[in-house]
Design a protein around this motif. Structure first.
Motif, PDB file in Angstrom:
ATOM      1  N   ASN A   2      19.446  33.409  46.021  1.00 46.73           N
ATOM      2  CA  ASN A   2      19.518  34.197  47.241  1.00 46.73           C
ATOM      3  C   ASN A   2      20.450  35.375  46.970  1.00 46.73           C
ATOM      4  OD1 ASN A   2      17.965  32.354  48.907  1.00 46.73           O
ATOM      5  ND2 ASN A   2      19.737  30.982  48.759  1.00 46.73           N
ATOM      6  N   SER A  45      10.496  17.969  43.771  1.00 38.84           N
ATOM      7  CA  SER A  45       9.620  17.771  44.925  1.00 38.84           C
ATOM      8  C   SER A  45       8.254  17.223  44.514  1.00 38.84           C
ATOM      9  CB  SER A  45       9.442  19.096  45.685  1.00 38.84           C
ATOM     10  OG  SER A  45       8.913  20.099  44.829  1.00 38.84           O
ATOM     11  N   SER A 101      16.867  18.919  55.381  1.00 38.08           N
ATOM     12  CA  SER A 101      16.905  19.908  56.451  1.00 38.08           C
ATOM     13  C   SER A 101      15.567  19.894  57.181  1.00 38.08           C
ATOM     14  CB  SER A 101      17.173  21.306  55.879  1.00 38.08           C
ATOM     15  OG  SER A 101      16.058  21.749  55.116  1.00 38.08           O
ATOM     16  N   LYS A 102      15.574  20.346  58.415  1.00 39.27           N
ATOM     17  CA  LYS A 102      14.357  20.327  59.217  1.00 39.27           C
ATOM     18  C   LYS A 102      13.233  21.091  58.517  1.00 39.27           C
ATOM     19  CE  LYS A 102      12.540  21.448  63.805  1.00 39.27           C
ATOM     20  NZ  LYS A 102      12.845  22.009  65.157  1.00 39.27           N
ATOM     21  N   ARG A 103      13.567  22.229  57.957  1.00 38.55           N
ATOM     22  CA  ARG A 103      12.568  23.055  57.280  1.00 38.55           C
ATOM     23  C   ARG A 103      12.033  22.354  56.037  1.00 38.55           C
ATOM     24  NH1 ARG A 103       8.285  26.094  57.413  1.00 38.55           N
ATOM     25  NH2 ARG A 103       8.199  27.681  55.763  1.00 38.55           N
ATOM     26  N   ALA A 104      12.934  21.790  55.238  1.00 34.13           N
ATOM     27  CA  ALA A 104      12.514  21.106  54.019  1.00 34.13           C
ATOM     28  C   ALA A 104      11.655  19.888  54.342  1.00 34.13           C
ATOM     29  CB  ALA A 104      13.736  20.690  53.210  1.00 34.13           C
ATOM     30  N   GLU A 163       9.751  19.484  56.983  1.00 32.65           N
ATOM     31  CA  GLU A 163       8.437  19.957  57.438  1.00 32.65           C
ATOM     32  C   GLU A 163       7.555  20.331  56.252  1.00 32.65           C
ATOM     33  OE1 GLU A 163       9.337  23.170  60.048  1.00 32.65           O
ATOM     34  OE2 GLU A 163       9.803  21.881  61.773  1.00 32.65           O
ATOM     35  N   LEU A 164       8.137  21.024  55.289  1.00 32.85           N
ATOM     36  CA  LEU A 164       7.377  21.418  54.101  1.00 32.85           C
ATOM     37  C   LEU A 164       6.926  20.190  53.304  1.00 32.85           C
ATOM     38  CD1 LEU A 164       9.496  24.461  52.845  1.00 32.85           C
ATOM     39  CD2 LEU A 164       7.219  24.530  53.888  1.00 32.85           C
ATOM     40  N   ASP A 185       4.066  18.484  55.092  1.00 33.85           N
ATOM     41  CA  ASP A 185       2.827  19.244  54.904  1.00 33.85           C
ATOM     42  C   ASP A 185       2.252  19.006  53.511  1.00 33.85           C
ATOM     43  OD1 ASP A 185       3.087  20.261  57.445  1.00 33.85           O
ATOM     44  OD2 ASP A 185       3.957  22.173  56.809  1.00 33.85           O
TER      45      ASP A 185
END
Length: 343
Positions: free
Chosen positions: A5, A268, A291-294, A296-297, A300
Motif C-alpha cells: 500500500n 488463501s 476482517s469482514k471484507r476478507a 466476504e471474499l 465468495d
C-alpha cells in the motif's frame, strides 16, 4: 508477492511474510554466510525456506531494506537465532541459486556439524529410507520411524505392507527411551553411507504422542485401518493414541488468537480447498477471525470453487495442520483440543 500500500508519506508500505523475509535475508547474505546459517536448521524448515527462495522474483530495493530493518530490530531484542530444514532442498536451492552454487551450499550443510546416519535419513526421499530399513529388525524400523519427523515417517510407512505398518506402529507407541547401544547399532548399519557417532545418553523417542502424529500424517484410509488394527490388538493403546491425535476439525477448539495467527501463515488457495471439506461450525470459526471484507471474499471464492477431489481436500487440510503443529511447537499457538499437550 508482498502486499503493498502507499503510506501518507508517499512511500510503499510493505507486508512480507516471515518466511519470505527469511528467504530474502538469506539471499542477501551470500552463499558462505547462508551456508553457516543453514547448518543450524532442520529439514522441514529448510524445505519451507527453500520453497520461498525459489519463488522470489522482482524483489525491490525498498523491500530488502524493510527485511533488513526488521531483522535488526529483532536481533536487538533476542540473544540467539534459531532456524530449522527437508528432502526437497536440493531441487529448491538449485532453482533458487543455480546448480553450481546450490551444490556447494548443500555439500557444506550436509558435511557440517555432527550429522549422524539417523539425521542424514531426514534428507532422503521416503522411498529410499523405506528401502534402507525394509529388511531390518522391526525394532530397528520402529526406532527410525520414531526418530524421523512425523510427516516423513508417514510417507515411509506408506511403502510398507499393512502388517508391517501395524507391527512398527505398535512398537513406536510402546517406545520410551532408546539406549546408546541401540543408536550405535543403527548408525553402524548406515556407516557405509553416512558418518556420525551415537551419544552417551539415552534418548527419548516414540510413545503415544509420536504415534498419534504419524497417524495424523497418513492418508485417512490408511490411518483408519491402522487405528482399527491397533485397537483390535490393544484397545487401551489405540484409545490413548486416538486421544492425542489432532485432526482438521479440532481447529474449532483453537482460540481466536491462535486461529488469527494461523491464518497469517496459510495461503488463501490452500484454505479454500481445505474448507471445502470442513463443517459449518469450523467455517464460521474461520470467517469470524477475518476482517469482514476478507471473510466476504473467502465466502465468495468458496462458493465459486467447483467440485474438489477428496484427496485434494485432505492434502490441503494436512498442509494447514503441519503449519499449526509447527506453530504450536514454537509456542506461537495452543492447539487445545484433541488431547495435545502444548505450551
Amino acid at each position: 508477492m508482498p502486499e503493498q500500500n502507499i503510506g501518507a508519506d508517499g512511500k510503499p508500505e510493505v507486508k512480507i511474510s516471515r518466511v519470505d523475509q527469511a528467504a530474502i535475508l538469506l539471499m542477501t547474505l551470500g552463499e558462505n554466510a547462508a551456508a553457516e546459517i543453514l547448518k543450524h536448521m532442520g529439514p522441514k524448515e529448510v524445505q519451507r525456506l527453500g520453497t520461498a527462495m525459489a519463488a522470489l522474483n522482482n524483489i525491490q530495493q525498498y523491500e530488502v531494506e524493510v527485511v533488513l530493518a526488521n531483522f535488526l530490530d529483532e536481533v536487538r531484542t533476542q540473544t540467539g537465532l534459531g532456524m530449522g530444514a527437508d528432502n526437497y532442498i536440493r531441487n529448491m536451492l538449485v532453482s533458487a541459486l543455480g546448480e553450481d552454487k546450490a551444490n556447494g551450499l548443500i555439500d557444506r550443510i550436509l558435511l557440517g556439524g555432527n550429522t549422524t546416519g539417523l539425521d542424514t535419513l531426514k534428507w532422503m526421499e521416503a522411498r529410499s529410507v523405506a528401502d534402507i530399513i525394509r529388511n531390518e529388525h522391526p525394532q530397528i524400523q520402529a526406532i527410525v520411524i520414531a526418530y524421523l519427523d512425523a510427516d516423513q515417517s508417514a510417507e515411509v510407512l506408506a511403502f510398507f505392507p499393512e502388517k508391517v505398518r501395524l507391527d512398527v506402529m505398535m512398537r513406536v507407541a510402546a517406545l520410551d527411551t532408546v539406549q546408546p547401544s541401540a543408536l550405535q547399532e543403527l548408525n553402524n548399519i548406515l556407516e557405509k553411507q553416512f558418518s556420525g557417532s551415537a551419544g552417551s545418553q539415552t534418548k527419548e523417542m516414540g510413545g503415544y504422542k509420536t504415534a498419534a502424529e504419524i497417524v495424523n500424517n497418513l492418508d485417512s484410509s490408511i490411518g483408519s485401518e491402522l487405528m482399527d488394527a491397533i485397537r483390535e490388538i490393544d484397545e487401551d493403546m489405540g484409545n490413548q493414541i486416538a486421544d492425542l491425535m489432532f485432526v482438521f476439525e479440532n481447529l474449532k477448539d483453537v482460540d481466536d488468537r491462535g486461529i488469527q495467527a494461523l491464518l497469517r501463515e496459510v495461503s488463501s488457495d490452500v484454505l479454500i480447498v481445505a474448507l471445502k471439506g470442513a463443517d459449518e461450525t469450523l467455517q464460521d470459526k474461520i470467517f469470524g477471525n477475518m476482517s469482514k471484507r476478507a471473510a466476504e471474499l473467502l465466502r465468495d471464492d468458496l462458493e465459486a470453487k467447483g467440485p474438489v477431489k477428496v484427496s485434494e481436500v485432505e492434502s490441503a487440510q494436512k498442509e494447514i495442520l503441519v503449519i499449526a503443529r509447527r506453530m504450536a511447537d514454537a509456542g506461537e499457538i495452543n492447539l487445545g483440543g484433541g488431547g495435545e499437550e502444548m505450551m
